[in-house]
Write an enzyme that holds these catalytic residues in place. Sequence first.
Site, mmCIF file in Angstrom:
data_model
loop_
_atom_site.group_PDB
_atom_site.id
_atom_site.type_symbol
_atom_site.label_atom_id
_atom_site.label_comp_id
_atom_site.label_asym_id
_atom_site.label_seq_id
_atom_site.Cartn_x
_atom_site.Cartn_y
_atom_site.Cartn_z
ATOM 1 N N THR A 1 19.172 4.626 46.562
ATOM 2 C CA THR A 1 18.626 4.231 47.869
ATOM 3 C C THR A 1 18.543 5.511 48.669
ATOM 4 O O THR A 1 19.497 6.290 48.684
ATOM 5 C CB THR A 1 19.598 3.270 48.592
ATOM 6 O OG1 THR A 1 19.498 1.994 47.990
ATOM 7 C CG2 THR A 1 19.286 3.161 50.078
ATOM 8 N N THR B 1 24.795 4.313 51.540
ATOM 9 C CA THR B 1 24.243 3.832 50.275
ATOM 10 C C THR B 1 25.374 3.159 49.499
ATOM 11 O O THR B 1 26.542 3.398 49.766
ATOM 12 C CB THR B 1 23.593 4.984 49.466
ATOM 13 O OG1 THR B 1 23.130 4.484 48.208
ATOM 14 C CG2 THR B 1 24.547 6.126 49.218
ATOM 15 N N GLY C 1 25.790 -2.885 49.855
ATOM 16 C CA GLY C 1 25.439 -3.133 51.249
ATOM 17 C C GLY C 1 26.322 -4.144 51.953
ATOM 18 O O GLY C 1 26.587 -4.027 53.151
HETATM 19 C C1 SD4 Z 1 21.838 -2.433 49.308
HETATM 20 N N1 SD4 Z 1 22.705 -0.305 50.023
HETATM 21 O O1 SD4 Z 1 20.820 -3.109 49.300
HETATM 22 C C2 SD4 Z 1 21.700 -0.925 49.210
HETATM 23 C C3 SD4 Z 1 21.743 -0.531 47.775
HETATM 24 C C4 SD4 Z 1 21.892 0.918 47.521
HETATM 25 O O2 SD4 Z 1 21.684 2.703 46.178
HETATM 26 O O3 SD4 Z 1 22.297 1.692 48.338
HETATM 27 N N2 SD4 Z 1 21.577 1.392 46.376
HETATM 28 O O4 SD4 Z 1 22.957 -2.917 49.352
#
Ligand code: SD4
Length: 326
Positions: free
Chosen positions: A187, A238, A241
């Site tokens: 992300t 990241t 979440g």
């Molecule tokens: C989430 N924080 O949708 C994001 C996923 C993520 O690297 O960071 N992936 O929870």
Amino acid sequence: MNRRKFLSRSYLGATSLLIAPETISGLSKNKKPSYSNETPLYAISTWDVSKANMIAGKALEAGFSAIEAAVNGVAYEESNLLNTTVGKGGAPDRDGIVSLDACVMNHTGNCGAVLAVENITHVAALAKEVMEKTPHVILAGKGARQFAIKQGYKPENLLTEQGKKAWKKWLKNKNYKPEINVENHDTIGMICCDKLGNLSGACTTSGLAYKMSGRVGDSPIIGSGLYIDNKVGGAVATGLGEEVIKTVGSFLIVELMRSGLSPQEACEEAVNRILEKQKVKPNFQVAYLSTNINGEVGAYSIQKGFSYTFYKNKINKNISSDSVYK
Ligand code: SD4
């Protein structure tokens, strides 16, 4: 090339400011940066995303604002089919549908976000349009997609053949568990500081692979995946979440910096807030990246393996973050 021509060569037009990477590097070769050496111009991004961060750095050198640079930088990863956690090529939900989340926040404290958007690749640019062209902060699902199409975005199939293959394999067991730094890396959260010293950021993701339909993570939630206060600094997140949202991680980091902590100390404290709530050793990853208005940068994660990319003085470096578990 002047600014007007530069804008007209963007691939979605001047308003959305999505500039092809080649355009921006071509520009910087031909143009002397107009900022002085003392300008605190830099870009930081979660993970090893040298091209995206370089695009942002060059945009800043070319005189673009921090928000323009951030949106253009992350657009590279949104188009990158090899990145299975952002944009086109992102892993789908458990029903085989790719849905994207993104937000932006600028130096004035204005912000925009789009949640669970299907068929649109450049959702960070779309979030910027929500911020600039609507009276709202967040558009979700069908409404966000309709708004995108009205703004001239072309609907695309975001599920690649490779993504479909991996999803079909997953369907055999339907075993959902977030994996540390494997499926869920990349992300992109980016914070830019422009030649005026203004901070802005963007965060864009396809979320967790094989999530439930309609699930939204921290990335498009202002204060969780991203927060900017131009008087203090900014932070991005990241990882898993759900855990970031429960502690409003990015807002927490900025508030801790406001009360005197360094970016590093603030990231460590935000990670600790998550760990305090765990009864057993966590098997998930959360990582934070932050910066203050003095240009200091901090990063910290629960598990090892997190890194960030830092562009400053024309040098773009990937730097490993410290973590709780080594
Ligand atoms: C989430 N924080 O949708 C994001 C996923 C993520 O690297 O960071 N992936 O929870």
